[in-house]
Design a protein around this motif. Sequence first.
Motif, PDB file in Angstrom:
ATOM      1  N   SER A 236      -6.478  33.649 -15.401  1.00 33.44           N
ATOM      2  CA  SER A 236      -5.564  33.171 -14.513  1.00 33.44           C
ATOM      3  C   SER A 236      -5.203  34.144 -13.472  1.00 33.44           C
ATOM      4  O   SER A 236      -5.035  35.401 -13.787  1.00 33.44           O
ATOM      5  CB  SER A 236      -4.453  32.516 -15.177  1.00 33.44           C
ATOM      6  OG  SER A 236      -3.811  33.866 -16.135  1.00 33.44           O
ATOM      7  N   ARG A 237      -5.232  33.851 -12.234  1.00 37.87           N
ATOM      8  CA  ARG A 237      -4.449  34.602 -11.025  1.00 37.87           C
ATOM      9  C   ARG A 237      -3.504  34.190 -10.496  1.00 37.87           C
ATOM     10  O   ARG A 237      -3.347  32.974 -10.021  1.00 37.87           O
ATOM     11  CB  ARG A 237      -5.818  34.962 -10.107  1.00 37.87           C
ATOM     12  CG  ARG A 237      -7.142  35.774 -10.881  1.00 37.87           C
ATOM     13  CD  ARG A 237      -6.728  37.151 -11.283  1.00 37.87           C
ATOM     14  NE  ARG A 237      -5.994  37.936  -9.991  1.00 37.87           N
ATOM     15  CZ  ARG A 237      -5.222  38.669 -10.180  1.00 37.87           C
ATOM     16  NH1 ARG A 237      -4.785  39.117 -11.317  1.00 37.87           N
ATOM     17  NH2 ARG A 237      -4.678  39.380  -9.313  1.00 37.87           N
ATOM     18  N   PRO A 238      -2.436  34.919 -10.185  1.00 36.72           N
ATOM     19  CA  PRO A 238      -1.412  34.166  -9.113  1.00 36.72           C
ATOM     20  C   PRO A 238      -1.920  34.043  -7.769  1.00 36.72           C
ATOM     21  O   PRO A 238      -2.648  34.101  -7.083  1.00 36.72           O
ATOM     22  CB  PRO A 238      -0.416  35.307  -8.961  1.00 36.72           C
ATOM     23  CG  PRO A 238      -0.995  36.737  -9.376  1.00 36.72           C
ATOM     24  CD  PRO A 238      -2.125  36.291 -10.259  1.00 36.72           C
ATOM     25  N   ILE A 239      -1.445  32.532  -7.543  1.00 35.08           N
ATOM     26  CA  ILE A 239      -1.927  32.006  -6.292  1.00 35.08           C
ATOM     27  C   ILE A 239      -1.238  32.716  -5.110  1.00 35.08           C
ATOM     28  O   ILE A 239      -1.613  32.947  -3.848  1.00 35.08           O
ATOM     29  CB  ILE A 239      -1.521  30.501  -6.204  1.00 35.08           C
ATOM     30  CG1 ILE A 239      -2.064  29.749  -7.012  1.00 35.08           C
ATOM     31  CG2 ILE A 239      -1.589  29.844  -4.623  1.00 35.08           C
ATOM     32  CD1 ILE A 239      -1.959  28.100  -7.013  1.00 35.08           C
ATOM     33  N   GLY A 240      -0.030  33.182  -5.373  1.00 35.46           N
ATOM     34  CA  GLY A 240       0.746  34.113  -4.255  1.00 35.46           C
ATOM     35  C   GLY A 240       1.862  33.571  -3.701  1.00 35.46           C
ATOM     36  O   GLY A 240       2.549  34.298  -2.875  1.00 35.46           O
ATOM     37  N   ASP A 241       1.982  32.303  -3.617  1.00 37.19           N
ATOM     38  CA  ASP A 241       2.936  31.756  -2.861  1.00 37.19           C
ATOM     39  C   ASP A 241       4.290  31.225  -3.480  1.00 37.19           C
ATOM     40  O   ASP A 241       5.326  31.075  -2.641  1.00 37.19           O
ATOM     41  CB  ASP A 241       2.597  30.427  -2.100  1.00 37.19           C
ATOM     42  CG  ASP A 241       2.109  29.161  -3.179  1.00 37.19           C
ATOM     43  OD1 ASP A 241       2.116  29.701  -4.344  1.00 37.19           O
ATOM     44  OD2 ASP A 241       1.721  28.221  -2.890  1.00 37.19           O
ATOM     45  N   ALA A 242       4.399  31.497  -4.783  1.00 37.62           N
ATOM     46  CA  ALA A 242       5.514  31.245  -5.567  1.00 37.62           C
ATOM     47  C   ALA A 242       5.488  31.808  -6.778  1.00 37.62           C
ATOM     48  O   ALA A 242       4.369  31.630  -7.479  1.00 37.62           O
ATOM     49  CB  ALA A 242       5.780  29.907  -5.483  1.00 37.62           C
ATOM     50  N   LEU A 243       6.553  32.099  -7.556  1.00 37.22           N
ATOM     51  CA  LEU A 243       6.375  32.604  -8.819  1.00 37.22           C
ATOM     52  C   LEU A 243       6.235  31.161  -9.750  1.00 37.22           C
ATOM     53  O   LEU A 243       6.288  30.235  -9.595  1.00 37.22           O
ATOM     54  CB  LEU A 243       7.571  32.935  -9.442  1.00 37.22           C
ATOM     55  CG  LEU A 243       7.980  34.247  -8.905  1.00 37.22           C
ATOM     56  CD1 LEU A 243       9.799  34.442  -9.485  1.00 37.22           C
ATOM     57  CD2 LEU A 243       7.197  35.443  -9.514  1.00 37.22           C
ATOM     58  N   GLY A 244       5.022  31.579 -10.844  1.00 40.54           N
ATOM     59  CA  GLY A 244       4.777  30.388 -11.628  1.00 40.54           C
ATOM     60  C   GLY A 244       3.749  29.694 -11.390  1.00 40.54           C
ATOM     61  O   GLY A 244       3.216  28.595 -11.813  1.00 40.54           O
ATOM     62  N   ARG A 245       3.023  29.964 -10.089  1.00 40.61           N
ATOM     63  CA  ARG A 245       1.817  29.155  -9.603  1.00 40.61           C
ATOM     64  C   ARG A 245       0.596  29.741  -9.611  1.00 40.61           C
ATOM     65  O   ARG A 245       0.538  31.153  -9.091  1.00 40.61           O
ATOM     66  CB  ARG A 245       2.035  28.587  -8.064  1.00 40.61           C
ATOM     67  CG  ARG A 245       2.979  27.574  -8.135  1.00 40.61           C
ATOM     68  CD  ARG A 245       3.228  26.929  -6.647  1.00 40.61           C
ATOM     69  NE  ARG A 245       2.110  27.242  -5.613  1.00 40.61           N
ATOM     70  CZ  ARG A 245       1.209  26.191  -5.680  1.00 40.61           C
ATOM     71  NH1 ARG A 245       1.078  25.078  -6.429  1.00 40.61           N
ATOM     72  NH2 ARG A 245       0.176  26.361  -4.637  1.00 40.61           N
ATOM     73  N   TYR A 246      -0.308  29.549 -10.519  1.00 41.03           N
ATOM     74  CA  TYR A 246      -1.703  30.235 -10.929  1.00 41.03           C
ATOM     75  C   TYR A 246      -2.850  29.486 -10.492  1.00 41.03           C
ATOM     76  O   TYR A 246      -2.901  28.036 -10.675  1.00 41.03           O
ATOM     77  CB  TYR A 246      -1.491  30.654 -12.471  1.00 41.03           C
ATOM     78  CG  TYR A 246      -0.799  31.804 -12.670  1.00 41.03           C
ATOM     79  CD1 TYR A 246      -1.084  33.139 -12.567  1.00 41.03           C
ATOM     80  CD2 TYR A 246       0.788  31.467 -12.734  1.00 41.03           C
ATOM     81  CE1 TYR A 246      -0.235  34.167 -12.906  1.00 41.03           C
ATOM     82  CE2 TYR A 246       1.561  32.547 -13.116  1.00 41.03           C
ATOM     83  CZ  TYR A 246       1.201  33.771 -12.959  1.00 41.03           C
ATOM     84  OH  TYR A 246       1.927  34.780 -13.500  1.00 41.03           O
TER      85      TYR A 246
END
Length: 317
Positions: free
Chosen positions: A237-247
């Motif tokens: 999993s990698r963070p999408i980066g636009d909001a916390l909790g979105r991967y």
Amino acid sequence: MSAPIVGSRYAYLGPAGTFTEAALRQVVGPDEATYLPQTDVTSAIAAVRSGDADFAVVAIESTAEGGVTATLDSLSTGEPLVLLREMLVPVQFTLAAAPGRTLADVRRISAHPHAWVQCRRWIAQHLPDAVHVPATSNTAPAALIAQADGPLPFDAALVPPPSLDTYGLTALAHDVADNATAVTRFVLVGHPGDVPAPTGADKTTLVVHLPDNEAGALLAMLEQFAARGVNLSRIESRPIGDALGRYSFSLDAEGHVLDERVGEAIMGLRRRCPFVRFLGSYPRADAVAPTVHVGTADADFVEARAWLRGVRDGSAT
């Protein structure tokens, strides 16, 4: 997809003597192509996107650290690129310094972060007071030692063994890596094009985003593969980066996009997930063929579709 050709330009993590260069030499020799050393993985991939290089060779996974996040993140966004092949390079390190230094002189060690992680138990045992001075690559500190005409901010460096001769260094300790069988996986990156034919021992790399606020979304994604007998050799999993909790999820599936079971699984992802990026199907470096379970061979899918057509037109029951 573009195939590596003699005379092409290859961006890679430099300077000379890195493990990345060793992986690049498995693709094409320096007398047959132009080697373009870069300061980091992101720059190597960016060089392909900008047209300054035809291909890039970058690390994507190691036995010590798992996925190389800079590579995974660079490939998951931006202009689409694909993986054309993979290369495996055994990884060992030598603690090296300028001639005249001894192990007793070492207080500060320059190393790429991945090298430091792979050698930290040895360092804790033999040089417990040593501090880490981060380097941009495994040979960057070796080049600094060779070029230095004054004091450096470190006393020794963790470098690939061939760097001793390349940069005229002295070995203070050999085989300092904690894992004697450590391997790093590298990939050749290029522009999309025609998908190469399956070899029977292939790997397919994907980036997938899950639907938001949907219970069981990860399970639904994994079921696309499990129901069709497709094994995953890597999932991260990698963070999408636009909001916390979105991967997002970066994964390697055993098989080729032209295999019926893999193609069906990817279509299932496309139906269920808001974003699916295909990063290529390419031969496995170890040439290990996947296990094909009963009912998941290409012929099984073809026969099932033919039977369904018969059911629909009344010629089969």
